[in-house]
Design a protein around this motif. Structure first.
Motif, short mmCIF file in Angstrom:
data_model
loop_
_atom_site.label_atom_id
_atom_site.label_comp_id
_atom_site.label_asym_id
_atom_site.label_seq_id
_atom_site.Cartn_x
_atom_site.Cartn_y
_atom_site.Cartn_z
N ARG A 198 1.07 5.56 -0.55
CA ARG A 198 0.35 6.82 -0.61
C ARG A 198 1.31 7.88 -1.17
NH1 ARG A 198 -4.38 8.13 1.34
NH2 ARG A 198 -4.47 6.24 2.62
N GLU B 51 -3.60 10.22 -11.90
CA GLU B 51 -3.81 8.77 -11.91
C GLU B 51 -2.80 8.09 -12.82
OE1 GLU B 51 -7.72 7.38 -12.59
OE2 GLU B 51 -8.66 8.60 -11.04
N ALA C 37 -6.91 10.30 -0.01
CA ALA C 37 -8.04 9.50 -0.49
C ALA C 37 -8.17 8.19 0.29
CB ALA C 37 -7.90 9.22 -1.98
N ASP C 38 -9.41 7.78 0.54
CA ASP C 38 -9.67 6.51 1.24
C ASP C 38 -9.59 5.32 0.30
OD1 ASP C 38 -10.11 7.84 3.66
OD2 ASP C 38 -12.24 8.17 3.19
N ASP C 39 -9.88 5.53 -0.97
CA ASP C 39 -9.86 4.44 -1.95
C ASP C 39 -8.63 4.57 -2.83
OD1 ASP C 39 -12.34 3.43 -1.04
OD2 ASP C 39 -13.40 4.94 -2.26
N PRO C 40 -8.06 3.43 -3.21
CA PRO C 40 -6.87 3.48 -4.07
C PRO C 40 -7.21 4.00 -5.46
CG PRO C 40 -7.62 1.22 -3.84
CD PRO C 40 -8.44 2.04 -2.88
N ARG D 260 0.85 -1.18 0.00
CA ARG D 260 0.00 0.00 0.00
C ARG D 260 0.90 1.24 0.00
NH1 ARG D 260 -4.33 -1.68 4.76
NH2 ARG D 260 -5.04 -3.64 3.80
N TYR E 161 -2.49 5.10 -3.37
CA TYR E 161 -3.47 6.10 -2.95
C TYR E 161 -2.89 7.50 -3.24
CZ TYR E 161 -5.52 2.25 -0.26
OH TYR E 161 -6.09 1.06 0.12
N GLU F 237 -1.51 -1.32 -4.15
CA GLU F 237 -2.52 -0.27 -4.10
C GLU F 237 -1.82 1.08 -3.94
OE1 GLU F 237 -5.16 -1.16 -0.93
OE2 GLU F 237 -5.88 -3.06 -1.79
#
Length: 645
Positions: free
Chosen positions: A25, A32, A59-62, A23, A55, A53
């Motif tokens: 960020r 994107e 943002a909460d969603d990837p 993950r 992020y 993933e």
């Protein structure tokens, strides 16, 4: 936990990565597409790992979910039934592949430049990062130092709107980029942020600027202080050699500390090394305009590009150039001096003559160059561009009132120029160097001309060594680029005295006369007032192949002025007159007799000059003469070259 480096949003981003929990960020300014490129690049470090993933910001969603196992399967042909025809890395037929995304991620990293701390230092000094500088020159926005935001060009893979292409972005890529076995000695591929060398610190390419296409180079000061090494040197040389082929102008956006001393074997004395810069400068000289802007201290070898350029602009508070740094000067000579006093803008625009103009800031420098190029062709085979003519700033009817009747009274020649040239078209070069002569581009009825004018407001308009050298270089450049010449003569001649002899008045005067003699462009000489001594030679008088020599009614042509002549010829006879009043009266009579013999009417009567022109008609007369003689061709003796330089 490990850290990987990526260029995102104009910054060098160190991404913390948890294995196997992938993950990530990244900065909120990233797109994107950049998120996808980072995910793809991370997959290279962990093929077959769990999904990655990425992020963006908080943002909460990837924004992107990348499955390395699926990528491996697609690239090996296993389980390809769901992605038939998708191409490399399983991309849709109409979309980019993972391979392309990886490439774009690498380009974004290159665009991020050197270490972030050096970019911050640039902002503190009010200087633009080099990618922002290219946007300023070739883009549609005016970046502010340290204020990179979403959509700013410097951190994006999208170049400025006017940048046609860039060469050598990947120069020395294997020497620094994370993952490269050559990036460091232990081969772990992690790299070191302080050793980043994107594009090897030097950018080259082609762009649209001021309605024409140009070659350019620009140093990246965040990469080893803009220093030059093997791969950057190669890019520079290729750019110059291509300019010779294309016949297009070259912009040098210089901000370099010189060569990388610890790597000198790869570029210093080689046949295709940094020394070839100046050979190529010499080959380009007079073929295409070479214009240099200095954005920082250019020391040693780096200082030769600005002096080889046809036109050089320095930026106040930023620029300097010198053959050696202040520290080296102190080591060699014991002199303690700071960089600005050694080689700052005032030194080179007032004293050495190595620079033409000083800009207030980066935007002003760009604007000055944009204006300069409007007077120049792309190369020596073309004519300078014409524009729609416009009326002068002041009425030509005021010329005669500007020029004093007394030949010894000072006045500002700019007041004549502004009544002859199109309004707003006068572009003076080196205004503070050799100020006894004004050198300026201007337009007369839309036609570019180069003006060489004596300045009676400065030391009576006498020609000194500096002003002679300045005029010679300007005439030489105008002739090289087919810019017609207008001489406005009002001078007592070349200055005399022991000091100017030490400064080379004969040598510099010779060069001015030589440049005027060798020029093959149309020339017009106007005797505004006095034309004494060899001054009329240097100012393209009748013997120097002008298309016309015309005079205003105030004009005089003589070996010397009346006072000096009377003293030289009649001194003994005047001394024999005991009565002071009688002697003064006789002296005045002799002066008037002498003046009648040298004035414009006598010169016209003897056909020494072509015409006496009413001052109010001067602009119209010049426009007609330049128009008529536009296509004139002049032959010079067939020889290799002259020996006067």
């Amino acid at each position: 936990m490990v850290g990987l480096e990526f260029g995102v949003g104009g910054r060098l981003l160190v991404v913390p990565v948890e294995w196997p929990d992938m993950r990530v960020r990244i900065a909120g300014t990233a797109s994107e597409e950049e998120a996808a490129a980072i995910a793809s690049a991370l997959a290279q470090h962990r093929p077959g790992s769990d999904p990655i993933e990425v992020y963006i910001g908080d943002a909460d969603d990837p924004a992107v979910v990348h499955d390395p196992e699926e990528t491996v399967a697609r690239e090996s042909g296993v389980g390809a039934g769901d992605t038939a025809g998708a191409g490399p890395a399983g991309a849709a037929a109409d979309g980019p592949t993972d391979r392309e995304r990886r490439l774009r991620g690498e380009i974004a990293d290159i665009y991020a430049g050197g270490p972030e701390k050096y970019r911050e230092r640039l902002a503190e000094r009010g200087k633009l990062f080099v990618r922002d500088r290219l946007e300023l020159w070739f883009g549609e926005t005016d970046p502010v130092p340290g204020e990179t935001g979403p959509g700013d060009v410097d951190g994006s893979v999208d170049p400025p709107a006017g940048l046609l292409f860039e060469d050598g972005r990947f120069a020395n890529f294997d020497g620094w980029h994370p993952g490269s076995p050559d990036a460091n000695s232990d081969g772990d591929g992690d790299g070191d942020a302080s050793d980043r060398l994107p594009a090897d610190g030097l950018l080259t390419g082609a762009a649209e600027f001021a309605d024409r296409t140009v070659h350019f180079m620009a140093n990246d000061f965040t990469v080893k202080a803009g220093s030059m090494a093997e791969h950057g040197v190669e890019k520079f040389l290729r750019m110059q050699q291509r300019a010779l082929k294309t016949g297009r102008p070259v912009l040098y956006l210089m901000d370099s500390s010189g060569g990388r001393i610890d790597q000198q074997r790869g570029f210093f004395a080689n046949r295709e090394g940094i020394g070839k810069y100046y050979y190529n400068h010499s080959m380009l000289s007079g073929r295409v305009p070479q214009i240099c802007v200095l954005y920082g201290p250019c020391i040693a070898g780096a200082a030769y590009t600005p002096v080889f350029a046809d036109f050089t602009v320095m930026v106040e508070g930023m620029s300097a150039m010198a053959i050696a740094s202040p520290r080296m000067v102190e080591m060699v000579t014991g002199e303690e001096i700071d960089l600005d006093d050694l080689g700052g803008p005032q030194i080179h625009t007032r004293h050495s003559g190595s620079a033409d103009l000083v800009a207030r800031d980066e935007q002003h420098a760009r604007d000055l160059v944009a204006q300069l190029t409007t007077y120049l062709p792309d190369n020596s085979d073309e004519k300078p561009p014409r524009t729609e003519g416009s009326a002068p700033e002041k009425s030509p009817e005021g010329i005669d009132s500007v020029v004093p009747e007394s030949p010894n009274e000072g006045y500002d020649i700019h007041r004549v120029i502004e009544r002859v040239a199109d309004a707003g078209s006068v572009f003076e070069l080196q205004p503070e160097f050799g100020a006894e002569i004004v050198t300026a581009f201007a337009r007369i009825d839309g036609r570019p001309v180069g003006i060489v004018a004596n300045q009676p407001a400065k030391r009576a308009g006498a020609i000194f060594p500096d002003s002679a050298a300045k005029a010679a270089e300007f005439v030489w450049k105008c002739d090289a680029f087919n810019v017609p010449l207008l001489y406005l003569c009002d001078t007592p001649g070349f200055m005399a005295g022991s000091q100017v002899e030490k400064e080379g008045i004969l040598e510099e005067g010779k060069k001015m006369i030589y440049a005027t003699s060798a020029a093959t462009v149309p020339k017009q000489c106007v005797v505004v007032r006095k034309a004494y001594g060899a001054g009329i030679y240097a100012m393209s008088g009748p013997a120097y192949d002008p298309e016309s020599t015309i005079a205003l009614p105030s004009g005089e042509i003589a070996i010397m002025g009346p006072e000096a002549a009377i003293n030289a010829v009649y001194a003994n006879k005047l001394d024999e007159i005991d009565d002071p009043e009688e002697r003064a009266e006789r002296e005045a009579e002799l002066r008037e007799e002498y003046r009648e013999d040298i004035d414009a009417h006598r010169m016209a009567s003897e056909v020494v000059i072509d015409e006496i022109v009413p001052p109010s008609d001067l602009r119209r007369e010049l426009a007609a003469r330049f128009e008529f003689y536009e296509s004139v061709e002049k032959d010079r003796p067939d020889k290799k070259h002259g020996t006067v330089i």
